[in-house]
Structure formats: C-alpha cells, structure tokens
Write an enzyme that holds these catalytic residues in place. Structure first.
Site, PDB file in Angstrom:
ATOM      1  N   LYS A 118       0.809  -1.226   0.000  1.00  9.86           N
ATOM      2  CA  LYS A 118       0.000   0.000   0.000  1.00  9.86           C
ATOM      3  C   LYS A 118       0.844   1.279   0.000  1.00  9.86           C
ATOM      4  O   LYS A 118       0.434   2.279  -0.585  1.00  9.86           O
ATOM      5  CB  LYS A 118      -0.921   0.008   1.223  1.00  9.86           C
ATOM      6  CG  LYS A 118      -2.076  -0.985   1.115  1.00  9.86           C
ATOM      7  CD  LYS A 118      -2.969  -0.875   2.327  1.00  9.86           C
ATOM      8  CE  LYS A 118      -4.292  -1.554   2.085  1.00  9.86           C
ATOM      9  NZ  LYS A 118      -5.256  -1.262   3.149  1.00  9.86           N
TER      10      LYS A 118
ATOM     11  N   ASP B  41     -10.016   3.325   2.260  1.00  5.78           N
ATOM     12  CA  ASP B  41     -10.187   2.617   3.539  1.00  5.78           C
ATOM     13  C   ASP B  41     -10.964   3.461   4.556  1.00  5.78           C
ATOM     14  O   ASP B  41     -11.810   2.946   5.281  1.00  5.78           O
ATOM     15  CB  ASP B  41      -8.825   2.237   4.130  1.00  5.78           C
ATOM     16  CG  ASP B  41      -8.193   1.052   3.410  1.00  5.78           C
ATOM     17  OD1 ASP B  41      -8.942   0.220   2.849  1.00  5.78           O
ATOM     18  OD2 ASP B  41      -6.955   0.945   3.408  1.00  5.78           O
TER      19      ASP B  41
END
Ligand code: ATR
Length: 277
Positions: A70, A107
C-alpha cells in the site's frame, strides 16, 4: 462488447490467497450483469512497479493494492488523491487511458460507511473515540474520524512511539494513552475501534480490560476473521452497539468498482453473503 474490450481489475498483494476482494467484485459484476473480471495477483515487492506499468497495457482498468504494497504503490503512482497522501498509503488504483496511474485510498471511506450502516444514529461529534493500534489501518481510521468531526481521539498502541508519531502528524485532537492504560479510557469513549491485528484468526487475543465499556458505546472491530471477535462478543454482552469489520472491506470496494466498471454498487446482505462465501 467484444472480448478485447472487457475491463479487468485485480488485487495485488503478497500473500494474496486469503483476499476476499475477488469474491466481492465478482459478485457485483454478476449482480449488475457487467462484462469484466477481477483477479488476485501475488506480486513480489521488487516487481510491483513493473507489474503496475504492464497491467494497463493488458486491458486492466485499475487495481486494489493490499499488504504489503500500500505504501509503495503510492510512491509509484503518477497522480495521488489528497486523501491517499494524508493516509500515506494507497488501496485503489485507477489506470488512465494514457497509462498513468492514479492512486486513491478508500479505507477511511469504507470505515465510516460501515459505521454509518451499522449504527444509523452515530453522531461523530457526540464525544471522544478510542483507537486501539497505530499501524497502517489506524492511519486511515484516524484521518476518517478527524474528518467526520470526532472531537477527541484517544490513541493507544503497544509501541507508544508510533502513537506519538501519529499525534505529531495528525494533530492535537489526538491524546496518546499508554497501552497498559487502554482499559481506563473506554468509559469516556462514545466509540471504540480496534485497528490492531489482535483477535484475528491465528493471532493473539486482544486482552485489554473491557469492564469500562458502557451500554450504548459503539464498538467496531476492523478484524473480520472471525466476524464476531472476543471484543465484539463482550461489548454486545455489556449493552454496546457493535459493528463488525466485514462491512469496511465491502464499502471500501465501492468507489473502485464504480470507477472501473461504471456502476456504483450497493452493499447489502447478499454482498455480505457472497464474501463470507
Ligand atoms: P495494519 O496495516 O493492518 O494496521 P500494522 O501496520 O502491522 O498492520 O499494524 C498492526 C497493529 O497491531 C499495530 O498497532 C501493532 O502494534 P505495534 O505498533 O506495537 O506493533 C498491533 N499489534 C500487533 N500485534 C500485537 C500484539 N501482540 N500486542 C499488541 N499490539 C499488537
């Protein structure tokens, strides 16, 4: 649409076999009767950039990136959303027609959308939130809570220095609490979120004292294997409102799917069932 034009998306990680994202996106593709596919790709860190630069040439319109890629994916991208920059990580990539990679992070959106779906009456401004953990997931949660208007965030982590670093980065609204004191702040909290890996299958249990939890406090675990963690079971027994972590995974997939395949998908009980599969 000819087979040459079928849009493809992927999730890149290492390991990747456990990822539920293919179940999620394939469910939506089928539900909305869309041409397209979504595949898991196990990619080594050293190959990430080459793979990301190649995928758009192979018909891929975008990808999700998961652990451990990520942070690296963010630095590879040509354009980055403000949110991804703030969180310091990307989870959703969009491949532009010219091959450029746009990185976003959904997220925090998924976290908030899950909370709102779980507790319709949730008022972020009602009082302090406790965040357990200061890793990658905590960053997205803290940014999202601060943006939603939570007035104070008690941040507690086994390694205190990591909480201190997040406070230095994200500001005075964060109060750092020692991990051994975690149980003492629950009483003052309107919301408690576990962002650690504790309680996950194969990991140790979250062992902080929970007797400070009050009826009506919202308790959310971002761990979703198992769906009902010890934290959530105990919280429910104490009269708290509990929200499991699966919804965060489902909701974080919505913006990516919409950008890649053109329809904003709905998260409902069939979506959950497909992913629990
Ligand atoms: P993620 O990206 O999922 O957040 P991570 O960045 O590795 O993963 O963060 C894991 C979190 O779980 C951290 O807050 C970690 O605490 P440390 O910063 O002290 O490592 C927490 N964690 C993992 N194992 C733990 C344990 N046995 N006891 C307490 N906290 C633990």
């Amino acid at each position: 649409m000819t087979i040459d034009k079928i849009p493809l998306a992927a999730v890149l990680g290492n390991p990747i076999a456990h990822s539920r994202s293919p179940l999620l996106h394939k469910h939506w593709l089928k539900k909305y009767d869309l041409a397209g596919d979504y595949v898991p790709l196990n990619v080594e860190k050293d190959n990430l950039e080459t793979v990301l630069r190649t995928l758009p040439k192979m018909g891929f319109v975008g990808a999700n990136v998961t652990t451990p890629h990520k942070v690296l994916a963010l630095s590879i991208a040509d354009q980055v959303s403000d949110r991804a920059t703030l969180i310091g990580a990307a989870n959703t990539l969009i491949f532009k027609a010219d091959g450029n990679i746009y990185a976003d992070n959904t997220d925090g959106y998924g976290f908030i959308a899950n909370l709102k779906a779980g507790v319709r009456a949730w008022d972020p401004k009602a009082g302090p939130a406790t965040v357990l953990g200061a890793g990658g997931a905590a960053r997205a949660v803290i940014v999202a809570l601060a943006e939603a208007g939570v007035p104070e965030i008690f941040l507690t982590n086994r390694t205190r220095a990591k909480s201190e670093a997040l406070r230095a980065e994200f500001g005075a609204r964060i109060t750092v609490i020692d991990w051994v004191q975690a149980g003492n702040i629950l009483e003052k909290s309107k919301l408690v979120v576990n962002t650690t890996s504790l309680g996950m299958q194969g990991k140790p249990e979250l062992r902080i004292p929970l007797d400070g939890l009050r009826p009506g406090t919202i308790v959310n675990d971002i761990v979703y294997t198992p769906l009902q963690t010890r934290l959530l079971i105990t919280a429910a027994q104490m009269g708290c409102e509990t929200v499991d972590g699966l919804g965060m995974l489902l909701h974080q997939g919505v913006p990516g799917f919409e950008r890649w395949f053109g329809i904003r998908p709905e998260v409902d009980s069939a979506t959950r069932a497909a992913v629990i599969g």
